[in-house]
Design a protein around this motif. Structure first.
Motif, PDB file in Angstrom:
ATOM      1  N   GLN A 150     126.057  -2.337  26.122  1.00 56.31           N
ATOM      2  CA  GLN A 150     127.584  -2.123  25.845  1.00 56.31           C
ATOM      3  C   GLN A 150     128.066  -3.292  25.124  1.00 56.31           C
ATOM      4  O   GLN A 150     127.671  -4.401  25.106  1.00 56.31           O
ATOM      5  N   ILE A 151     129.085  -3.006  24.284  1.00 50.08           N
ATOM      6  CA  ILE A 151     129.856  -3.956  23.468  1.00 50.08           C
ATOM      7  C   ILE A 151     131.310  -3.960  23.845  1.00 50.08           C
ATOM      8  O   ILE A 151     131.772  -3.029  24.496  1.00 50.08           O
ATOM      9  N   PHE A 152     131.949  -5.125  23.507  1.00 53.34           N
ATOM     10  CA  PHE A 152     133.403  -5.122  23.649  1.00 53.34           C
ATOM     11  C   PHE A 152     134.307  -4.205  23.108  1.00 53.34           C
ATOM     12  O   PHE A 152     133.993  -4.076  21.919  1.00 53.34           O
ATOM     13  N   LYS A 153     134.891  -3.674  23.579  1.00 52.19           N
ATOM     14  CA  LYS A 153     135.998  -2.423  22.912  1.00 52.19           C
ATOM     15  C   LYS A 153     136.542  -3.001  22.046  1.00 52.19           C
ATOM     16  O   LYS A 153     136.952  -2.422  20.909  1.00 52.19           O
TER      17      LYS A 153
ATOM     18  N   LEU B 149     134.386  -2.795  28.266  1.00 52.06           N
ATOM     19  CA  LEU B 149     133.097  -2.578  27.347  1.00 52.06           C
ATOM     20  C   LEU B 149     132.949  -0.992  27.059  1.00 52.06           C
ATOM     21  O   LEU B 149     133.453  -0.302  28.022  1.00 52.06           O
TER      22      LEU B 149
END
Length: 183
Positions: free
Chosen positions: A5-8, A78
């Motif tokens: 997952q990545i940061f929003k 995330l």
């Protein structure tokens, strides 16, 4: 479930990309409008004024559209992927798609009209032996021919997008969740 997952906050890059695309249609409408002005011998001053208006609109429209579509999105937490469609942005995105597709169809027909009409005028103006008019008309025909492939690619891309959207929403209503897992 996706473990990566990545940061929003990184989704801002995706949203910027999604909101700048309509600006290219505004530029194409401006070019087609300028070709109309050139075909019907409007003055250089009015052509410059209109081109500046369309250049400004091609910058402002994506900014206003992007803000309106994505200002409600949360940047906390995330996410496994960044989508430009969400429950907040979908109405704005779809309205924009319909408007841009309608404008795209109109300027495609306008470009085809100019592509047909300018050679007709060229044949008429050659009989007058006015070199300035003939050169101007040939340049206009050349510019229109250069823009035709891009015009058709835009039209095809938006038609494919509309078809894909309608198919996905129709399939989503018809199929159940278990059917999607099977696919």
């Amino acid at each position: 479930p996706c473990d990566a997952q990545i940061f929003k906050k990184l989704c801002i890059l995706r949203w910027i990309y999604a909101s700048t695309l309509p600006g290219f249609d505004v530029i194409h409408v401006g070019i087609t409008t300028q070709r109309f002005q050139s075909t019907f011998n409007h003055g250089m001053r009015s052509q410059k004024i209109l081109s500046r208006i369309f250049i400004t609109a091609s910058i402002l429209y994506p900014c206003v559209f992007g803000y309106h579509a994505f200002h409600m999105e949360s940047l906390d937490g995330l996410t496994p992927y960044c989508s430009s469609f969400s429950k907040f942005s979908e109405p704005t995105m779809m309205l924009n798609l319909y408007v841009v597709e309608g404008i795209d169809v109109l300027y495609t027909f306008a470009t085809l009209f100019l592509w047909w009409f300018n050679p007709k005028l060229l044949r008429k103006e050659r009989e007058e032996f006015n070199l300035k008019k003939t050169f101007h008309r040939k340049q206009s025909i050349f510019a229109i021919k250069q823009l035709l492939p891009v015009t058709f690619m835009h039209l095809v891309a938006y038609i494919i997008t509309l078809i894909a959207y309608f198919l996905s929403t129709t399939l989503g209503k018809v199929l159940s969740k278990e059917d999607f897992l099977f696919l």
